[in-house]
Design a protein around this motif. Sequence first.
Motif, PDB file in Angstrom:
ATOM      1  N   ASP A 120       0.855  -1.182   0.000  1.00 17.07           N
ATOM      2  CA  ASP A 120       0.000   0.000   0.000  1.00 17.07           C
ATOM      3  C   ASP A 120       0.894   1.235   0.000  1.00 17.07           C
ATOM      4  N   THR A 121       0.932   1.948  -1.109  1.00 15.17           N
ATOM      5  CA  THR A 121       1.866   3.071  -1.266  1.00 15.17           C
ATOM      6  C   THR A 121       1.416   4.345  -0.552  1.00 15.17           C
ATOM      7  N   THR A 122       0.233   4.339   0.046  1.00 16.38           N
ATOM      8  CA  THR A 122      -0.175   5.553   0.771  1.00 16.38           C
ATOM      9  C   THR A 122       0.634   5.725   2.057  1.00 16.38           C
ATOM     10  N   ASN A 123       0.921   4.623   2.768  1.00 17.67           N
ATOM     11  CA  ASN A 123       1.703   4.740   4.000  1.00 17.67           C
ATOM     12  C   ASN A 123       2.620   3.532   4.245  1.00 17.67           C
ATOM     13  N   TYR A 124       2.627   2.580   3.361  1.00 18.34           N
ATOM     14  CA  TYR A 124       3.483   1.386   3.438  1.00 18.34           C
ATOM     15  C   TYR A 124       3.248   0.578   4.713  1.00 18.34           C
ATOM     16  N   LEU A 125       1.973   0.509   5.125  1.00 15.43           N
ATOM     17  CA  LEU A 125       1.626  -0.226   6.338  1.00 15.43           C
ATOM     18  C   LEU A 125       0.880  -1.531   6.053  1.00 15.43           C
ATOM     19  N   ARG A 126       0.693  -1.858   4.780  1.00  9.68           N
ATOM     20  CA  ARG A 126       0.029  -3.113   4.402  1.00  9.68           C
ATOM     21  C   ARG A 126       0.725  -3.688   3.171  1.00  9.68           C
ATOM     22  N   TYR A 127       0.793  -5.009   3.112  1.00  9.28           N
ATOM     23  CA  TYR A 127       1.381  -5.660   1.930  1.00  9.28           C
ATOM     24  C   TYR A 127       0.634  -6.947   1.605  1.00  9.28           C
ATOM     25  N   GLN A 128       0.864  -7.418   0.411  1.00  9.51           N
ATOM     26  CA  GLN A 128       0.343  -8.699  -0.062  1.00  9.51           C
ATOM     27  C   GLN A 128       1.441  -9.378  -0.883  1.00  9.51           C
ATOM     28  N   ILE A 129       1.554 -10.684  -0.738  1.00  7.82           N
ATOM     29  CA  ILE A 129       2.447 -11.470  -1.593  1.00  7.82           C
ATOM     30  C   ILE A 129       1.583 -12.560  -2.209  1.00  7.82           C
ATOM     31  N   PHE A 130       1.674 -12.701  -3.502  1.00  9.42           N
ATOM     32  CA  PHE A 130       0.844 -13.668  -4.211  1.00  9.42           C
ATOM     33  C   PHE A 130       1.693 -14.744  -4.860  1.00  9.42           C
ATOM     34  N   ALA A 131       1.080 -15.905  -5.043  1.00  9.31           N
ATOM     35  CA  ALA A 131       1.700 -17.025  -5.748  1.00  9.31           C
ATOM     36  C   ALA A 131       0.606 -17.761  -6.515  1.00  9.31           C
ATOM     37  N   ARG A 132       1.030 -18.615  -7.408  1.00  6.59           N
ATOM     38  CA  ARG A 132       0.085 -19.469  -8.140  1.00  6.59           C
ATOM     39  C   ARG A 132       0.357 -20.914  -7.761  1.00  6.59           C
TER      40      ARG A 132
END
Length: 176
Positions: A120-132
């Motif tokens: 989340d580029t608004t405050n860098y307090l959330r992220y996600q990592i994805f895979a298949r």
Amino acid sequence: MFKSHRSFTSGFTLIELLVVIAILATLTGLVATNFANTQGKARDARRKSDLTQIQRSLELFYNDHGQYPHESANQIAGCGAASQSVCVWGTAFQDATGTIYMETIPKDPKTSYVYYYNVDTTNYLRYQIFARLENTNDPILDRTGDGVADNYSQNCGGGSCNYAATSPNTDGTASF
């Protein structure tokens, strides 16, 4: 003189050979299919483990910096002397001070697949990592409970990502 004419037929008939070949071909096909499924499930287990390890390193980074690392081209950025250098999958994850958060950021075990990092580029307090994941029958992929594997909009190489690991304050469906 009396000659005996004995006729011996030894060996197999053509039909017997064809039956044996058909049985062997069927068994080989079953073993090969089962082996391929087992390999896919093993790669999926590794993907899940990889994302868990990445989550732990991201939490350590957050504890030190008060935010998660930036992203660049769907990879973690925050490595090396320049705090925004890209941490390429398969290389070390360390910050500008030299603190190592992960000796080697794992990359997907299948060369045509990739992991996808989003922050989340608004405050860098959330992220996600994805895979298949390859095994689309894995119950963890049915997030809606309808019996069908659900996909995300991100592309993880071989198609849409279908598995996510996230910061504690979000989930894989949040859009940021």
